[in-house]
Design a protein around this motif. Structure first.
Motif, PDB file in Angstrom:
ATOM      1  N   UNK A  33       0.848  -1.187   0.000  1.00  0.00           N
ATOM      2  CA  UNK A  33       0.000   0.000   0.000  1.00  0.00           C
ATOM      3  C   UNK A  33       0.885   1.238   0.000  1.00  0.00           C
ATOM      4  N   UNK A  34       0.547   2.182  -0.869  1.00  0.00           N
ATOM      5  CA  UNK A  34       1.289   3.434  -1.021  1.00  0.00           C
ATOM      6  C   UNK A  34       0.304   4.579  -0.763  1.00  0.00           C
ATOM      7  N   UNK A  35       0.772   5.618  -0.084  1.00  0.00           N
ATOM      8  CA  UNK A  35      -0.146   6.601   0.457  1.00  0.00           C
ATOM      9  C   UNK A  35       0.015   7.987  -0.176  1.00  0.00           C
ATOM     10  N   UNK A  36      -1.062   8.750  -0.123  1.00  0.00           N
ATOM     11  CA  UNK A  36      -0.979  10.168  -0.467  1.00  0.00           C
ATOM     12  C   UNK A  36      -0.021  10.853   0.520  1.00  0.00           C
ATOM     13  N   UNK A  37       0.726  11.822   0.009  1.00  0.00           N
ATOM     14  CA  UNK A  37       1.666  12.552   0.855  1.00  0.00           C
ATOM     15  C   UNK A  37       3.002  11.869   1.019  1.00  0.00           C
ATOM     16  N   UNK A  38       3.184  10.721   0.353  1.00  0.00           N
ATOM     17  CA  UNK A  38       4.455   9.994   0.445  1.00  0.00           C
ATOM     18  C   UNK A  38       5.393  10.362  -0.695  1.00  0.00           C
ATOM     19  N   UNK A  39       6.684  10.406  -0.384  1.00  0.00           N
ATOM     20  CA  UNK A  39       7.737  10.384  -1.388  1.00  0.00           C
ATOM     21  C   UNK A  39       8.467   9.063  -1.166  1.00  0.00           C
ATOM     22  N   UNK A  40       7.985   8.040  -1.856  1.00  0.00           N
ATOM     23  CA  UNK A  40       8.422   6.662  -1.629  1.00  0.00           C
ATOM     24  C   UNK A  40       9.564   6.313  -2.554  1.00  0.00           C
ATOM     25  N   UNK A  41      10.671   5.879  -1.989  1.00  0.00           N
ATOM     26  CA  UNK A  41      11.819   5.441  -2.777  1.00  0.00           C
ATOM     27  C   UNK A  41      11.827   3.918  -2.845  1.00  0.00           C
ATOM     28  N   UNK A  42      12.051   3.399  -4.055  1.00  0.00           N
ATOM     29  CA  UNK A  42      12.195   1.963  -4.277  1.00  0.00           C
ATOM     30  C   UNK A  42      13.655   1.716  -4.626  1.00  0.00           C
ATOM     31  N   UNK A  43      14.370   1.029  -3.755  1.00  0.00           N
ATOM     32  CA  UNK A  43      15.806   0.837  -3.933  1.00  0.00           C
ATOM     33  C   UNK A  43      16.133  -0.643  -3.907  1.00  0.00           C
ATOM     34  N   UNK A  44      17.317  -0.976  -4.413  1.00  0.00           N
ATOM     35  CA  UNK A  44      17.748  -2.355  -4.450  1.00  0.00           C
ATOM     36  C   UNK A  44      18.769  -2.553  -5.551  1.00  0.00           C
ATOM     37  N   UNK A  45      19.414  -3.712  -5.603  1.00  0.00           N
ATOM     38  CA  UNK A  45      20.454  -3.962  -6.607  1.00  0.00           C
ATOM     39  C   UNK A  45      19.879  -4.003  -8.013  1.00  0.00           C
ATOM     40  N   UNK A  46      20.749  -3.826  -9.004  1.00  0.00           N
ATOM     41  CA  UNK A  46      20.331  -3.949 -10.400  1.00  0.00           C
ATOM     42  C   UNK A  46      19.740  -5.334 -10.646  1.00  0.00           C
ATOM     43  N   UNK A  47      18.653  -5.379 -11.425  1.00  0.00           N
ATOM     44  CA  UNK A  47      18.011  -6.652 -11.713  1.00  0.00           C
ATOM     45  C   UNK A  47      17.070  -7.137 -10.636  1.00  0.00           C
TER      46      UNK A  47
END
Length: 235
Positions: A33-47
């Protein structure tokens, strides 16, 4: 996040490529779940599946199974034309390879989403100028065709174009990859200051740890799975 309203609900999302022994699943039964007012970063290794995941939840790439509910709309239940209209009206996307029209001017590239929405040409150009200023592109570049720009300059134009319609969902795939450190930090800080509101969600895929401090939440992906979620603000 109990007091936050959900802007995007991802439910058991899966996307695979290839078949037989060559089959690879980039996203594996992910729910989030992703919310209003969020600056959500999706991080992780390549691939790890980050870009595929962002494309699935932004209406760019169709999943094999699962649902993506954006603003109470099951986007993958829409027909092609309805999905295109929904994306135009609600989602701004910055691709890693920019997807600019090479022979159109910088201003024209940024104005295109507004023209598609039926805006007056003069107003669209004025908005394009405003968003290009936010993206830190020198005004001397505005009349040039996009193909004459450097990679970093094209990236700024792509960011400005995504901002042009003031979308409810702003999705940025490696937005600072072609920018120097200081410019990347300034651009992301401006996006956060001017675009992040209680009624908007910003999604960012990045390897750039220098901009982590702008996130309000960080999701870690590995092997197509959400491995870790931090709900605390990053300072």
């Amino acid at each position: 996040m109990e007091d936050k309203k959900i802007s995007i609900s991802v439910q058991n999302l899966t996307k695979c490529f290839g078949s037989g022994e060559a089959k690879t699943c980039a996203v594996k039964n992910v729910s989030l779940d992703i919310y209003y007012g969020e600056m959500l970063y999706i991080v992780g290794p390549s691939g790890s599946g980050k870009t595929t995941f962002l494309s699935l939840i932004s209406g760019v790439l169709r999943p094999d199974s699962g649902k993506v509910i954006v603003k109470d709309t099951d986007i993958w239940s829409l027909d092609t034309d309805s999905l295109a209209r929904f994306r135009l009206n609600n989602i701004g996307f910055v691709f890693q390879d920019y997807h600019l029209f090479p022979r159109l001017s910088v201003l024209e590239n940024v104005a295109i989403p507004l023209i598609l929405k039926g805006e007056d040409w003069g107003k669209a150009i004025n908005v394009a100028r405003e968003k290009l200023q936010m993206a830190q592109l020198p005004e001397s570049k505005y009349e040039l065709p996009a193909y004459k720009l450097s990679g970093g300059e094209q990236q700024r134009v792509a960011i400005a174009r995504a901002l042009a319609t003031d979308p409810t969902i702003l999705a940025l795939d490696e937005p600072t990859a072609a920018l120097d450190g200081d410019t990347g930090k300034r651009v992301m800080q401006l996006i956060k200051e001017r675009m992040l509101t209680p009624n908007r969600t910003i999604l960012v895929i990045t390897h750039d740890s220098r901009i982590f401090e702008d996130a309000t939440r960080i999701v870690h992906m590995e092997d197509g799975i959400i491995k870790e979620t931090s709900l605390d603000e990053v300072h």
